[in-house]
Design a protein around this motif. Structure first.
Motif, mmCIF file in Angstrom:
data_model
loop_
_atom_site.group_PDB
_atom_site.id
_atom_site.type_symbol
_atom_site.label_atom_id
_atom_site.label_comp_id
_atom_site.label_asym_id
_atom_site.label_seq_id
_atom_site.Cartn_x
_atom_site.Cartn_y
_atom_site.Cartn_z
ATOM 1 N N VAL A 142 -6.367 15.078 -23.086
ATOM 2 C CA VAL A 142 -4.923 15.108 -22.829
ATOM 3 C C VAL A 142 -4.386 13.678 -22.828
ATOM 4 O O VAL A 142 -4.776 12.856 -21.992
ATOM 5 N N ARG A 143 -3.541 13.396 -23.792
ATOM 6 C CA ARG A 143 -2.942 12.067 -23.965
ATOM 7 C C ARG A 143 -3.996 10.977 -24.122
ATOM 8 O O ARG A 143 -3.785 9.825 -23.741
ATOM 9 N N VAL A 144 -5.109 11.331 -24.671
ATOM 10 C CA VAL A 144 -6.185 10.375 -24.962
ATOM 11 C C VAL A 144 -6.561 10.544 -26.425
ATOM 12 O O VAL A 144 -6.759 11.664 -26.896
ATOM 13 N N TYR A 145 -6.684 9.400 -27.141
ATOM 14 C CA TYR A 145 -6.930 9.451 -28.582
ATOM 15 C C TYR A 145 -8.122 8.568 -28.925
ATOM 16 O O TYR A 145 -8.309 7.489 -28.353
ATOM 17 N N ASP A 146 -8.910 9.049 -29.858
ATOM 18 C CA ASP A 146 -10.125 8.342 -30.257
ATOM 19 C C ASP A 146 -9.814 7.460 -31.461
ATOM 20 O O ASP A 146 -9.912 7.873 -32.614
ATOM 21 N N TRP A 147 -9.454 6.189 -31.184
ATOM 22 C CA TRP A 147 -9.087 5.272 -32.264
ATOM 23 C C TRP A 147 -10.309 4.769 -33.027
ATOM 24 O O TRP A 147 -10.167 4.179 -34.096
ATOM 25 N N SER A 148 -11.509 5.003 -32.494
ATOM 26 C CA SER A 148 -12.711 4.639 -33.266
ATOM 27 C C SER A 148 -12.897 5.570 -34.462
ATOM 28 O O SER A 148 -13.620 5.239 -35.403
ATOM 29 N N ARG A 149 -12.259 6.729 -34.446
ATOM 30 C CA ARG A 149 -12.341 7.689 -35.552
ATOM 31 C C ARG A 149 -11.064 7.694 -36.397
ATOM 32 O O ARG A 149 -10.835 8.617 -37.177
ATOM 33 N N LYS A 150 -10.253 6.693 -36.233
ATOM 34 C CA LYS A 150 -8.973 6.683 -36.946
ATOM 35 C C LYS A 150 -9.188 6.629 -38.459
ATOM 36 O O LYS A 150 -10.191 6.094 -38.956
ATOM 37 N N GLN A 151 -8.235 7.170 -39.195
ATOM 38 C CA GLN A 151 -8.195 7.094 -40.647
ATOM 39 C C GLN A 151 -6.873 6.442 -41.045
ATOM 40 O O GLN A 151 -5.841 6.665 -40.407
ATOM 41 N N VAL A 152 -6.927 5.625 -42.084
ATOM 42 C CA VAL A 152 -5.739 4.856 -42.477
ATOM 43 C C VAL A 152 -5.307 5.250 -43.885
ATOM 44 O O VAL A 152 -6.112 5.695 -44.712
ATOM 45 N N PHE A 153 -4.009 5.047 -44.124
ATOM 46 C CA PHE A 153 -3.425 5.328 -45.428
ATOM 47 C C PHE A 153 -2.293 4.334 -45.639
ATOM 48 O O PHE A 153 -1.391 4.216 -44.796
ATOM 49 N N SER A 154 -2.342 3.617 -46.756
ATOM 50 C CA SER A 154 -1.342 2.583 -47.042
ATOM 51 C C SER A 154 -0.279 3.130 -47.986
ATOM 52 O O SER A 154 -0.596 3.536 -49.113
ATOM 53 N N LEU A 155 0.971 3.113 -47.535
ATOM 54 C CA LEU A 155 2.087 3.585 -48.344
ATOM 55 C C LEU A 155 2.669 2.426 -49.145
ATOM 56 O O LEU A 155 3.090 1.411 -48.580
ATOM 57 N N SER A 156 2.719 2.574 -50.464
ATOM 58 C CA SER A 156 3.356 1.577 -51.313
ATOM 59 C C SER A 156 4.875 1.728 -51.224
ATOM 60 O O SER A 156 5.392 2.698 -50.650
ATOM 61 N N VAL A 157 5.603 0.782 -51.802
ATOM 62 C CA VAL A 157 7.067 0.854 -51.743
ATOM 63 C C VAL A 157 7.577 2.096 -52.472
ATOM 64 O O VAL A 157 8.568 2.713 -52.050
ATOM 65 N N THR A 158 6.923 2.488 -53.558
ATOM 66 C CA THR A 158 7.350 3.694 -54.279
ATOM 67 C C THR A 158 7.087 4.940 -53.449
ATOM 68 O O THR A 158 7.915 5.866 -53.415
ATOM 69 N N GLU A 159 5.940 4.995 -52.778
ATOM 70 C CA GLU A 159 5.640 6.140 -51.925
ATOM 71 C C GLU A 159 6.597 6.210 -50.739
ATOM 72 O O GLU A 159 6.989 7.308 -50.312
ATOM 73 N N ILE A 160 6.988 5.051 -50.219
ATOM 74 C CA ILE A 160 7.994 5.036 -49.157
ATOM 75 C C ILE A 160 9.308 5.597 -49.687
ATOM 76 O O ILE A 160 10.009 6.356 -48.998
#
Length: 276
Positions: A142-160
């Motif tokens: 509850v209101r705790v997140y596992d940032w060691s398992r985070k996944q990232v995604f980079s949005l380009s200007v066109t995708e934005i």
């Protein structure tokens, strides 16, 4: 104001220049005193048949004025903010982001600045556009997140641009291969889907990651309300010119250089249609 001359009684009139910068060829004019007549004289020691002696104190007078001005400036400086020299200044760094927390995941949005390359002329040319980094972290309680398992995604200007143009019922998806064009191509696949919620109250952000290098297959999704999506779109619209480097260009414009134009390269605006 003090008169820059002094008079005293003597058997002759002597003119002695006190300022070494004065040329011997300088001449002076003494205005008439009440009951006397005016007379002129040279800066060389001269003897005139008058019962007065005169010394030129012009340099002393201006030295006093200069000293008074210097003191006034020094006294006033204590009321002004002291700005350190350019060598002592360090560039200020600001780290910003926006987070959305929900029951099953959290989403953090961070802008990343563009990169510039220095040219021989001393100017700078953009070498890599900026982007927006999305970080998805699954919930660990509850209101705790596992940032060691985070996944990232980079949005380009066109995708934005695709995201900010979505309507209430619009959807889009983006596919990334971080190793595209390299020997590991196809080993890591990322797909971001943005779809409207069934009740029309916002959008789902769903990030799927398949990483064969570490045998990972994970999907993280988070609902984004209409209000939260509006905040993201507002931030995206604001940051886009900065990601493109256009804000740096606008800040570098000087009024005197507007009329000159830039003819360094036709590719970058040197060949203007209205100049043909």
């Amino acid at each position: 104001m003090m008169r820059p001359y002094s008079l005293s009684s003597s058997s002759s009139l002597t003119v002695t220049p006190q300022n070494p910068k004065l040329s011997p060829a300088h001449s002076f004019f003494l205005p008439p005193l009440p009951g006397t007549t005016a007379f002129s004289f040279s800066s060389n020691p001269t003897y005139i048949r008058k019962g007065l002696s005169l010394k030129c104190r012009q340099s002393e007078y201006f030295d006093q004025q200069k000293f008074a001005t210097t003191n006034a400036q020094y006294d006033n400086s204590s009321f002004a903010p002291q700005t350190p020299s350019r060598a002592d200044q360090l560039p200020a760094r600001f780290y910003v982001g926006h987070s959305i927390y929900k029951g099953k995941a959290a989403l953090t949005v961070e802008p990343k600045a563009p990169e510039f390359t220095a040219l021989d002329s001393g100017a700078f040319k953009i070498s890599k556009e900026g982007f927006v980094l999305l970080q998805f972290a699954p919930a660990a309680g509850v209101r705790v997140y596992d940032w060691s398992r985070k996944q990232v995604f980079s949005l380009s200007v066109t995708e934005i641009g695709n995201l900010v143009s979505l309507g209430a019922t619009g959807s889009c998806e983006f596919f990334h291969d971080p190793f595209k064009g390299r020997s590991e191509e196809g080993q890591v696949r990322k797909m971001l889907k943005v779809e409207p919620l069934p009740d029309g109250s916002g959008h789902f952000f769903n990030l799927s990651v398949q990483n064969k290098l570490i045998n990972l297959d994970e999907s993280i999704y988070i609902p984004v309300t209409r209000a939260e999506f509006a905040v993201l779109n507002s931030a995206f619209n604001f940051i886009l010119p900065h990601l493109l480097g256009w804000s740096a260009f606008a800040n570098s414009i000087k009024p005197e250089e507007v009329s000159r134009g830039n003819n360094a390269s036709p590719k970058y605006g040197g060949d203007y249609e209205w100049k043909r």
